[in-house]
Design a protein around this motif. Structure first.
Motif, PDB file in Angstrom:
ATOM      1  N   HIS B  87      12.825   2.036  31.120  1.00  0.00           N
ATOM      2  CA  HIS B  87      12.623   1.736  32.622  1.00  0.00           C
ATOM      3  C   HIS B  87      11.367   1.639  32.993  1.00  0.00           C
ATOM      4  CE1 HIS B  87      15.799  -1.178  33.259  1.00  0.00           C
ATOM      5  NE2 HIS B  87      16.441  -0.373  32.191  1.00  0.00           N
ATOM      6  N   LYS B  88      10.595   1.871  33.909  1.00  0.00           N
ATOM      7  CA  LYS B  88       9.399   2.908  34.363  1.00  0.00           C
ATOM      8  C   LYS B  88      10.455   4.168  34.967  1.00  0.00           C
ATOM      9  CE  LYS B  88       6.102   3.615  38.057  1.00  0.00           C
ATOM     10  NZ  LYS B  88       5.164   2.666  39.248  1.00  0.00           N
ATOM     11  N   GLY B  89      10.263   5.194  35.140  1.00  0.00           N
ATOM     12  CA  GLY B  89      10.289   7.076  34.917  1.00  0.00           C
ATOM     13  C   GLY B  89      11.213   7.539  34.266  1.00  0.00           C
ATOM     14  N   ASP B  90      11.906   7.021  32.767  1.00  0.00           N
ATOM     15  CA  ASP B  90      12.654   7.183  31.877  1.00  0.00           C
ATOM     16  C   ASP B  90      11.708   8.540  31.579  1.00  0.00           C
ATOM     17  OD1 ASP B  90      14.573   5.272  32.827  1.00  0.00           O
ATOM     18  OD2 ASP B  90      13.961   3.782  30.989  1.00  0.00           O
TER      19      ASP B  90
END
Lengths: 498, 427
Positions: B87-90
């Motif tokens: 996911h975004k920000g992982d």
């Protein structure tokens, strides 16, 4: 299915069959408005294909050890079964030369003819970069001129001297192109005549530049003594014109390498588009052959099998992964453009209002003609393709101790993801930006270059130091290459004096 | 419409083998590395295996063609396919350097960690070229200027005697012409005088003069006839090309290979000796057109044998080195006159010999062999100097240019020793 009899059924090919396939595919291509140079198909064997590989695919290249190295490497890998060979090599020339391997089956030859002779060929003829930057009529003659010129120099000055010079030129080849200023295409005959004229002219002007007798009138302000007046991005051009100690034949050879680099520059900027285009057309044309009954099920299966391996894209965590396959990406985008034109979804209508329900051939040709990889991706990469390929972007910033997933194939990241991918194909980002900044013309003639860092990315120090040596050989005086960050702070200096 | 051309490599086709020159350029550039690899490879091979091609390994870093590219650091964004769960920000930790990073644009090969090797194959011909490069038979002379076995004919001027096929036509006719001019001079002078007398009488109507004129005419006619009768060509005029016989200097050479096969020679030692001679044999075959090889095996008896027997026979016995020296000397007497032949001797032994016999050897070498040979090379296959070595050492000290000895301890020494014995000497 029509009652057309298949053109052939066996796996062996013959020259008559090649001719028949070429004619049939040519007719179909015309119906799809593919405009091509005439094609010269040359049948060669695998060793010759490796030959062709080694000299960057050109039929007439000058001699150099590194071509020999590539030849030996490819031969070894091929004989050990570690490498398959490309089925074809195409040359951007008029007539367009396409090499086909004798080992291919008839079905493969049909695929390759569609791919090379109609796909790549029409791309070379149609894409604006090739139209503006390369002269397909002249390249073969120019290469012939280049090879003869260099071999004459070898006879006159010895192989070692030429090799040393070419090594240096090759190291700077990527920095030997004009990115914005378009040179006039010159034919080989003119080139030869001009070579002589150039010699005299350059020497005259050089003498002016390096004049040691003081000018009668001192320049009014010291600040005006800059040379070059504005930074020069084409390092080979600058050296060809201004290096004080080079012989005229050395300048001519630098020019040859520079011209060839320039000729290949559009290819480096349109890999995704060009391969995608050729793949799209071999796919479409062979399906058309099948639909009209020119080839049978067996042929079609073999063609599909090859097509699948061409567009095979391993995932990032697959051991076979080496990056995004340009064939796959390009093919997916072109096919998606056709889909958007013919069967748009609400999402497509929102993203591509101009494309939805337009004539797909018009749209596709427009896309091929007017873009390069970077702008093509920025313009046409759709959310659907991003989703289908499961694209995601990872950011690696040295100030952090971790990597971060910066965008994925989902709202609201589509646009940033697309921008990141486009940027990845911008040679301006991926290649270091190095320019000739200053020459100390009244002093020790030292040459200063500036590397303007992009996103704080340094030069790879080992190769940089090696190239400085080559530069020093060409320039003849001290060299200083400074890496400077976006605020103008000096980060790293590579220098060579003596 | 396309043109279809068959360019498949037929011998001599212009498109085929474009890379030949480039390949040679490459081999030339990495000569020193290839040479080293070839030497290592020769050391490790079995006897029958010495002359095939080989794989050559060159570290990639020595082959790199540098181009400017980015190194590690700064901010990089890279798009990859095949996301499954991110996911975004992982965030995750950076993989160890050099692994898992997407390779840069085409520059991957330049970033090799230094263990990578570039491997390619060179052919048998190329291989042997490197094996025997810069080696030669020392002191080779152009023999035989006096005694005559071979001649070449060279033109040397002209003679007035010879065989008809050597007649020089131009010379002969020139000579005939000269003779005719010389012999007719008196008559022509007279003719001229008569002619002018006749001319002066031409315009006169005096019958006396008319009479005189006709007499003159007769005389002139007779003279012209006489001049004409002069032979066009005479035996005397014939000139022949002269061919001079010149003795041809010859660089014929003979190599005596003398191998000790006595009981003291263990299997290992014999193997080393055979490998040495095999190398020598390959070298001679490859580098010299007309070198004869004489094989001599000896234990307590010495015998000339053929190549097959020399390398593979098993018979053995006690040691008498002098027998081999004596046989060599006899063969030279019989078949290889010093005036015609460059004579070379290569001897291999474990150095073990009877004290008394060694003295005989020394005598034969000093008195009957060294004065006649160009070069005598001795290899002793032993860990420390043996009887022969000490004796030969004195010879070497005295005749350094014509005699050399080297010791071989194990297989790895064979090739270096061979190179030392036959290294090209400068000057």
């Amino acid at each position: 299915m029509s009652d057309q009899k298949p053109l052939s059924t066996g796996s062996e090919w013959t020259f008559e069959q090649l001719k028949a396939y070429d004619e049939t595919i040519g007719c179909l291509a015309k119906q799809f408005r593919l405009d091509t140079y005439p094609t010269q198909i040359e049948i060669i064997n695998s060793e010759q294909m490796i030959d062709a590989y080694a000299s960057v695919g050109m039929p007439l290249m000058y001699h150099h050890w590194s071509f020999g190295k590539h030849f030996l490497g490819s031969l070894q890998n091929y004989q050990r079964g570690r490498m398959g060979l490309a089925y074809e090599i195409v040359i951007n020339s008029n007539p367009c030369i396409a090499y086909l391997m004798e080992e291919n089956t008839m079905a493969m030859q049909a695929l390759v003819i569609a791919h090379a002779c109609y796909g790549h060929n029409s791309f070379f003829k149609g894409n604006y970069l090739f139209q503006q930057w390369t002269d397909a009529d002249a390249i073969i003659d120019y290469l012939l001129f280049a090879r003869n010129y260099i071999s004459q120099c070898e006879e006159k000055y010895g192989v070692d001297k030429i090799e040393e010079l070419l090594d240096a030129c090759h190291a700077l080849m990527n920095q030997g192109v004009n990115r914005y200023k378009r040179p006039q295409p010159v034919s080989a005959a003119e080139e030869e005549a001009l070579a002589k004229e150039r010699e005299e002219y350059i020497q005259r002007n050089l003498n002016d530049l390096w004049r040691t007798i003081p000018a009668k009138e001192e320049p009014k302000s010291k600040a005006k003594q800059r040379f070059p007046e504005v930074p020069e991005e084409n390092l080979l051009y600058f050296i060809e014109k201004s290096a004080p100690l080079l012989e005229n034949w050395q300048r001519e050879i630098i020019r040859i390498v520079r011209k060839i680099a320039q000729y290949f520059y559009p290819q480096r900027q349109t890999q995704v588009m060009n391969e995608g285009w050729a793949t799209f057309w071999h796919y479409t044309l062979t399906h058309e052959l099948y639909k009209q009954g020119f080839i049978n099920d067996g042929y079609m299966l073999e063609i599909l099998h090859s097509h699948t391996s061409v567009v095979f894209q391993p995932d990032f965590d697959d051991p076979r992964y080496t990056g995004i396959n340009p064939y796959t990406l390009g093919f997916n985008i072109y096919r998606d453009i056709r889909r958007i034109c013919e069967n748009p979804t609400p999402e497509d209508r929102e993203w591509f209002p101009d494309l939805a329900d337009s004539d797909w051939l018009d749209t596709l040709h427009f896309a091929m003609h007017n873009f390069k990889d970077e702008s093509f991706i920025l313009q046409y990469l759709s959310p659907k393709v991003m989703r289908d390929m499961h694209l995601f972007c990872i950011e690696d910033n040295e100030v952090n101790s971790f990597l971060e997933v910066n965008s994925i194939h989902d709202e609201p990241d589509y646009r940033t993801l697309r921008q990141s991918l486009a940027a990845q194909y911008n040679l301006g980002n991926t290649e270091p930006n190095i320019q000739v900044y200053n020459v100390d013309i009244r002093g020790d003639r030292s040459l200063t270059l500036i590397h303007t860092m992009h996103e704080g990315r340094p030069l790879e120090p080992g190769s940089a130091q090696e190239i400085i040596k080559h530069l020093h050989y060409l320039w003849g005086f001290d060299i200083c290459l400074k890496s400077v960050d976006q605020w103008g702070t000096e980060k790293e200096v590579y220098a060579l004096s003596g | 419409m396309s043109i279809i051309i068959d360019r498949r490599d037929r011998a001599g086709s212009s498109t085929g083998k474009k890379s030949t020159v480039n390949r040679q350029r490459f081999l030339r550039r990495y000569k020193h590395i290839i040479k080293k690899a070839v030497q290592d490879s020769v050391d490790q091979r079995s006897i029958t295996d010495t002359d095939r091609g080989d794989n050559i390994h060159i570290p990639n870093k020595d082959l790199s063609e540098p181009i400017f590219h980015h190194g590690q650091g700064g901010k990089n964004q890279r798009v990859h396919p095949g996301n499954k769960a991110f996911h975004k920000g992982d965030r995750f930790s950076r993989p160890p350097a050099g692994k898992g990073q997407g390779s840069g644009q085409g520059a991957a090969s330049d970033r090799g960690s230094g263990v990578d090797e570039f491997v390619f194959q060179i052919s048998r011909e190329e291989f042997l070229e490197y094996v025997f490069e810069d080696l030669e038979l020392p002191n080779m002379l152009r023999k035989n200027l006096k005694s005559t076995t071979e001649y070449t004919l060279r033109r040397g001027g002209f003679t007035s005697a010879g065989s008809p096929d050597q007649i020089n036509v131009v010379r002969s006719l020139r000579s005939a012409y000269a003779r005719r001019i010389a012999l007719s001079a008196k008559k022509r002078k007279k003719l001229k005088a008569l002619q002018s007398e006749l001319d002066s009488l031409k315009n006169s109507n005096d019958p006396e003069d008319q009479k005189k004129a006709s007499a003159l005419k007769l005389q002139i006619e007779a003279l012209e006839q006489a001049i004409k009768r002069m032979p066009f060509i005479d035996e005397f005029d014939l000139k022949y090309n002269n061919l001079i016989k010149i003795p041809l200097p010859s660089s014929k050479a003979v190599m005596f290979c003398i191998m000790d096969v006595s009981g003291s020679m263990g299997q290992e030692i014999k193997d080393i000796a055979k490998r040495f001679f095999l190398l020598l044999y390959l070298f001679l075959q490859r580098s010299y057109k007309a070198v004869e090889v004489v094989f001599i095996r000896h234990h307590s008896e010495a015998r000339e044998c053929d190549e097959e027997e020399f390398f593979y026979a098993r018979e053995t016995g006690g040691t008498l080195v002098s027998k081999a020296m004596d046989l060599t000397s006899q063969i030279i007497d019989k078949r290889y006159p010093v005036s015609d032949w460059n004579i070379y001797i290569a001897q291999a032994s474990d150095g073990d010999n009877w004290e008394t016999d060694t003295d005989i050897c020394r005598k034969i070498i000093l008195e009957r062999l060294l004065p006649r040979v160009q070069y005598f090379a001795y290899v002793e296959i032993a860990n420390r100097p043996q009887t022969l070595w000490h004796t030969y050492q004195q010879i070497q000290d005295e005749f350094a240019d014509y005699f050399a000895q080297q010791r071989i301890r194990n297989h790895a020494d064979i090739y270096p020793v061979f190179r030392r014995l036959f290294a090209r000497r400068s000057g």
